[in-house]
Design an enzyme around this catalytic site. Structure first.
Site, mmCIF file in Angstrom:
data_model
loop_
_atom_site.group_PDB
_atom_site.id
_atom_site.type_symbol
_atom_site.label_atom_id
_atom_site.label_comp_id
_atom_site.label_asym_id
_atom_site.label_seq_id
_atom_site.Cartn_x
_atom_site.Cartn_y
_atom_site.Cartn_z
ATOM 1 N N LYS A 111 0.812 -1.216 0.000
ATOM 2 C CA LYS A 111 0.000 0.000 0.000
ATOM 3 C C LYS A 111 0.844 1.265 0.000
ATOM 4 O O LYS A 111 0.365 2.332 -0.358
ATOM 5 C CB LYS A 111 -0.964 0.006 1.198
ATOM 6 C CG LYS A 111 -2.126 -0.975 1.035
ATOM 7 C CD LYS A 111 -3.305 -0.620 1.923
ATOM 8 C CE LYS A 111 -4.519 -1.466 1.576
ATOM 9 N NZ LYS A 111 -5.701 -1.154 2.353
ATOM 10 N N LYS A 192 -6.583 -8.307 -7.140
ATOM 11 C CA LYS A 192 -7.916 -8.611 -6.624
ATOM 12 C C LYS A 192 -8.857 -7.442 -6.858
ATOM 13 O O LYS A 192 -8.407 -6.293 -6.941
ATOM 14 C CB LYS A 192 -7.844 -8.988 -5.147
ATOM 15 C CG LYS A 192 -7.682 -7.841 -4.204
ATOM 16 C CD LYS A 192 -8.042 -8.279 -2.772
ATOM 17 C CE LYS A 192 -7.957 -7.062 -1.867
ATOM 18 N NZ LYS A 192 -8.705 -7.173 -0.654
ATOM 19 N N LYS A 195 -12.472 -2.279 -3.660
ATOM 20 C CA LYS A 195 -13.420 -1.170 -3.669
ATOM 21 C C LYS A 195 -12.745 0.182 -3.873
ATOM 22 O O LYS A 195 -13.373 1.128 -4.321
ATOM 23 C CB LYS A 195 -14.290 -1.173 -2.415
ATOM 24 C CG LYS A 195 -13.529 -1.037 -1.106
ATOM 25 C CD LYS A 195 -14.492 -0.957 0.068
ATOM 26 C CE LYS A 195 -14.268 -2.033 1.095
ATOM 27 N NZ LYS A 195 -12.980 -2.051 1.754
HETATM 28 N N1 AQP Z 1 -11.643 -9.418 -4.340
HETATM 29 C C1 AQP Z 1 -12.009 -10.019 -3.225
HETATM 30 N N2 AQP Z 1 -12.374 -11.319 -3.238
HETATM 31 C C2 AQP Z 1 -12.752 -11.943 -2.098
HETATM 32 N N3 AQP Z 1 -12.803 -11.339 -0.903
HETATM 33 C C3 AQP Z 1 -12.453 -10.045 -0.833
HETATM 34 N N4 AQP Z 1 -12.400 -9.153 0.176
HETATM 35 C C4 AQP Z 1 -11.984 -7.961 -0.298
HETATM 36 N N5 AQP Z 1 -11.771 -8.036 -1.615
HETATM 37 C C5 AQP Z 1 -12.052 -9.318 -1.985
HETATM 38 C C6 AQP Z 1 -12.755 -9.441 1.560
HETATM 39 O O1 AQP Z 1 -13.625 -8.399 1.991
HETATM 40 C C7 AQP Z 1 -13.308 -7.999 3.301
HETATM 41 C C8 AQP Z 1 -13.048 -6.508 3.232
HETATM 42 O O2 AQP Z 1 -11.957 -6.128 3.890
HETATM 43 P P1 AQP Z 1 -11.496 -4.622 4.001
HETATM 44 O O3 AQP Z 1 -12.564 -3.669 3.665
HETATM 45 O O4 AQP Z 1 -10.938 -4.479 5.381
HETATM 46 O O5 AQP Z 1 -10.328 -4.416 3.014
HETATM 47 P P2 AQP Z 1 -9.742 -5.130 1.808
HETATM 48 O O6 AQP Z 1 -9.549 -6.580 2.015
HETATM 49 O O7 AQP Z 1 -8.523 -4.333 1.463
HETATM 50 O O8 AQP Z 1 -10.887 -4.927 0.743
HETATM 51 P P3 AQP Z 1 -10.882 -4.044 -0.549
HETATM 52 O O9 AQP Z 1 -12.230 -4.135 -1.174
HETATM 53 O O10 AQP Z 1 -9.709 -4.379 -1.409
HETATM 54 O O11 AQP Z 1 -10.715 -2.609 0.065
HETATM 55 P P4 AQP Z 1 -9.645 -1.484 -0.171
HETATM 56 O O12 AQP Z 1 -9.689 -1.218 -1.654
HETATM 57 O O13 AQP Z 1 -10.143 -0.321 0.627
HETATM 58 O O14 AQP Z 1 -8.307 -1.969 0.304
HETATM 59 C C9 AQP Z 1 -12.143 -8.866 3.760
HETATM 60 O O15 AQP Z 1 -12.652 -9.965 4.512
HETATM 61 C C10 AQP Z 1 -11.535 -9.359 2.472
HETATM 62 O O16 AQP Z 1 -10.883 -10.629 2.588
#
Ligand code: AQP
Length: 327
Positions: A111, A192, A195
């Site tokens: 990050k 992956k 969001k």
């Molecule tokens: N692409 C994905 N496939 C399966 N599971 C996913 N998760 C996130 N992306 C996928 C799961 O959703 C939860 C969200 O966790 P988070 O909001 O703490 O952050 P993250 O994992 O970093 O999710 P994002 O969507 O990628 O957010 P940003 O872009 O803000 O970093 C977790 O349980 C994760 O495993």
């Protein structure tokens, strides 16, 4: 009953990745566990957030929890920032964490890569995540691959505290969900679906309109072939779309291959879009009802009260053992 803790950051519009990888599992877990499902707003601000967007996204994540079927009578649903014990224990645990441990965290490396200025919060965030878990003495934490290293640090911190100040924390175990495929970006199957990706075409948001979903899927990257075959190495894009199809329809991968044999990508993408729309439309309908009902405030208040009643006692115990005077 074993305790489960998890959360999602209000750092953008939730995607079908968040739904499949996290929320669907939360809904299952509430049947058999004492669950705490937060909206982790304190984590979201480790990267800059615009205040109005943070407010809106926070409400949106909480409403999506409800719309997806998390029952506030069973699971506590709340904002992380409403339970002050998280930030307090986060600080206490930061003082037990070494710089070297934090420097080894691959998520921090990812990050922060290429950024001119990186907030200290992003660096110490794993200690706050440890606090989120330990503040309930949670037994199980549903984690994706990318969070395993942070959970390992949480376990180390629990053991470190226990050996320095006396047995106190439960050492949590990772919960590897049965269903929880990793959904990849629609424009790049090596990343992956996230969001916070600035390209809206890379993701399907849970609140995307049906026509937007159709358009995004029709434009999703594929390869130059025309065969619907699951092979993550040779056909990563098509395999990702097949994974989504499978999770949205309940059909197995071989069933999908058989269904689209000899048909090419066009018909496959069209049907995939309809499957996704069929799952998301009723969810969106419930979401709109929840947002307009005004029930969210009360749900979050009750969730925070329930969570605080457990978390405050744990923080008191920690402070007593560390040598703080009683307030
Ligand atoms: N692409 C994905 N496939 C399966 N599971 C996913 N998760 C996130 N992306 C996928 C799961 O959703 C939860 C969200 O966790 P988070 O909001 O703490 O952050 P993250 O994992 O970093 O999710 P994002 O969507 O990628 O957010 P940003 O872009 O803000 O970093 C977790 O349980 C994760 O495993």
């Amino acid at each position: 009953m074993k305790k489960v803790l998890s959360g999602i950051q209000p750092s953008g519009q939730l995607t079908i990745g968040n739904y499949i990888g996290a929320i669907q599992n939360f809904v299952r877990l509430q049947e058999t566990h004492e669950c705490y499902f937060m909206v982790v707003d304190l984590h979201a601000i480790t990267v800059p957030q615009e205040p109005a967007a943070l407010r809106e996204q926070s409400q949106s994540v909480a409403a999506l929890y409800l719309a997806a079927g998390i029952d506030p009578q069973r699971a506590a649903i709340y904002m992380q920032s409403h339970v002050r014990a998280h930030a307090e224990l986060g600080w206490l645990l930061t003082t037990l964490t070494s710089m070297g441990e934090l420097e080894r965290m691959t998520q921090f490396k990812d990050k922060s890569a290429g950024k001119e200025s990186v907030g200290a919060g992003l660096f110490v965030y794993p200690a706050l995540m440890a606090a989120d878990i330990l503040v309930y003495n949670a037994d199980l934490v549903p984690v994706g691959d990318d969070q395993k290293q942070h959970l390992e640090l949480t376990r180390d911190l629990a053991n470190r505290f226990n050996s320095r100040f006396g047995d106190f924390f439960t050492v949590p175990e990772p919960y590897i969900p049965e269903v929880g495929a990793r959904i990849m970006s629609l424009d790049d199957a090596s990343k992956k679906m996230s969001k916070s990706n600035p390209n809206p075409g890379s993701l399907i948001a849970l609140l995307d309109e049906p026509d937007v979903i159709r358009k995004k899927i029709s434009r999703a990257t594929t390869d130059s072939g025309r065969e619907i075959r699951f092979d993550r190495e040779a056909k990563p894009e098509v395999s990702n779309l097949m994974g989504i199809y499978s999770l949205m329809s309940g059909l197995s991968l071989p069933e999908i291959e058989a269904r689209f044999e000899g048909q090419g990508y066009g018909p496959f993408k069209k049907e995939l879009a309809e499957r996704v729309v069929a799952v998301l439309e009723p969810l969106q309908q419930r979401y709109r009802e929840i947002r307009s009902s005004g029930m969210l405030e009360e749900v979050l208040k009750q969730g925070a009260e329930k969570a605080s009643s457990v978390a405050d006692r744990v923080v008191e115990g920690v402070k007593e053992r560390m040598g703080f005077l009683r307030g």
